[in-house]
Design an enzyme around this catalytic site. Sequence first.
Site, PDB file in Angstrom:
ATOM      1  N   ASP A   1     100.123 -15.744 -31.177  1.00 27.44           N
ATOM      2  CA  ASP A   1     101.108 -15.091 -32.051  1.00 27.44           C
ATOM      3  C   ASP A   1     100.606 -13.667 -32.305  1.00 27.44           C
ATOM      4  O   ASP A   1      99.777 -13.435 -33.184  1.00 27.44           O
ATOM      5  CB  ASP A   1     101.232 -15.864 -33.369  1.00 27.44           C
ATOM      6  CG  ASP A   1     102.208 -15.199 -34.327  1.00 27.44           C
ATOM      7  OD1 ASP A   1     103.189 -14.598 -33.859  1.00 27.44           O
ATOM      8  OD2 ASP A   1     101.983 -15.281 -35.552  1.00 27.44           O
TER       9      ASP A   1
ATOM     10  N   ASP B   1      99.031 -17.643 -39.323  1.00 27.82           N
ATOM     11  CA  ASP B   1      99.157 -17.076 -37.973  1.00 27.82           C
ATOM     12  C   ASP B   1      98.669 -18.058 -36.907  1.00 27.82           C
ATOM     13  O   ASP B   1      99.226 -18.122 -35.810  1.00 27.82           O
ATOM     14  CB  ASP B   1      98.362 -15.757 -37.870  1.00 27.82           C
ATOM     15  CG  ASP B   1      98.893 -14.717 -38.843  1.00 27.82           C
ATOM     16  OD1 ASP B   1      99.813 -13.982 -38.491  1.00 27.82           O
ATOM     17  OD2 ASP B   1      98.390 -14.683 -39.983  1.00 27.82           O
TER      18      ASP B   1
ATOM     19  N   GLU C   1     104.360 -15.757 -28.322  1.00 26.60           N
ATOM     20  CA  GLU C   1     105.593 -15.601 -29.089  1.00 26.60           C
ATOM     21  C   GLU C   1     106.196 -14.222 -28.838  1.00 26.60           C
ATOM     22  O   GLU C   1     105.495 -13.216 -28.815  1.00 26.60           O
ATOM     23  CB  GLU C   1     105.317 -15.798 -30.586  1.00 26.60           C
ATOM     24  CG  GLU C   1     106.591 -15.766 -31.404  1.00 26.60           C
ATOM     25  CD  GLU C   1     106.440 -16.341 -32.805  1.00 26.60           C
ATOM     26  OE1 GLU C   1     105.453 -17.034 -33.095  1.00 26.60           O
ATOM     27  OE2 GLU C   1     107.350 -16.086 -33.623  1.00 26.60           O
TER      28      GLU C   1
END
Lengths: 188, 188
Positions: free
Chosen positions: B19, B153, B81
Site C-alpha cells: 500500500d 497501512d 494498491e
Amino acid sequence: MPPGAVSPNTVATRILGLDPGLRITGFGIIDISGSQLRYVASGCIRTSETGERPLPDRLKTLLEGVREIIATYHPGIAAVEKVFVNVNPQSTLLLGQARGAVICGAVSCNLPVAEYTALQIKQAVVGQGKAAKEQVQHMVKRLLTLSGEPQADAADALACAICHAHGSTGLGALTSPFSRRRGGRMLG
Amino acid sequence: MPPGAVSPNTVATRILGLDPGLRITGFGIIDISGSQLRYVASGCIRTSETGERPLPDRLKTLLEGVREIIATYHPGIAAVEKVFVNVNPQSTLLLGQARGAVICGAVSCNLPVAEYTALQIKQAVVGQGKAAKEQVQHMVKRLLTLSGEPQADAADALACAICHAHGSTGLGALTSPFSRRRGGRMLG
C-alpha cells in the site's frame, strides 16, 4: 606543470540531466571543467506509446534505462527537472510514478540527485524564467556548440544539466561564445 | 503419497501486498495454499515525517525497503494498491513518485506486479466496494485469524494481497472460519 598533466581546476564534473516522462524520458550528459561546458551525450528512454504495456513494465524500462546510462557514462551527479502538475489528476499521477522510477534509477546507483524547477532551468539557460521552450532549445545548442538541434526531451534534459552546472560554478560563471552578448546580460 | 510429501495442491504461493505512500508504505505477506490463507508478516516502511529529508532520499528508502522485504521473504508476486488521486495536485504528484519507487522495488527484483483498485480490494475482502476502512481491517484480521489488529497501512497491504489471492483462486474460493456466514454471502 609537465605536458599532459591535468590541473585540479580542469578536472571535469560529469552531470546527467534528466527530464522525466512516462512515454519519453530525456537525458543529457555534459562535462563541466572550470567554467567550460562540454557536450557528452543525449537521447531518450522510450516506453510504449500505445499504453498496451502494463505500467510496472514501463516503470522498469525507465529504471533500467537510467541505470544503463549511468553505467555507460559514469556521471557524478544527476539533475532532475521538477515536473509540472498537470490539470488532469490521472496524468499527474502517471507522471509522478515515472519521475519516481527515474529518480530510483539514479539513487539505486548511489548517485546524488539535485532537483530544479522549470523556472530555475530557464533562468540559468536563457536568463529569464518565462522563456519559450524553443528559446531554451536554441540556447542549449549554442551553449554546448552543437551542430544540430537535439530532440526536444533531450534538450530539456541538457538544459537541466546546464542549470546544475550554472549553480555549481556560481551565477554567471559559465562561459560560451555567446555569453554577455545581449546588452551585457549573462546568458550562460 | 508418503508422509511429509507435499501435494502439488498444497504448494504455497507467497504474495506481497503493498500500500504505497510517501510517508508510510504498508506491506503485508500471505501464503495461499489451495484455498487456505496464511499470514506471514506485515509492517511499514517509514520515511521522514517532517519532510526534512530531500525527496530522492525518501524514494531511496522506499525502493530499498521493498527490495529488503523481497530479499527476506521471497514472495512470488507483488500486489500493489492503485492509489487515489488526491484533490491536491502536489500531493498526487508526491504519492505518484512514492508509488513509482515502490513498484521499482518490486520490478528491480524481477517480481511480477499486479495492480488493484480500492474498489476491487474491498469487494474481495469485505464483499462490497463501499466498505469502510475499519470493516476492511476487521475482515483482514478475521480472514488471516490474527490475534491483534494490524497497523492501518499494513492491514491495507494485507487486504491487497488477499485481493490478489482471491482473484487467483477464483471468486469466492477463499476459505476462512467466517466465510459464508453472512446470509450466504462470500466474505473471503
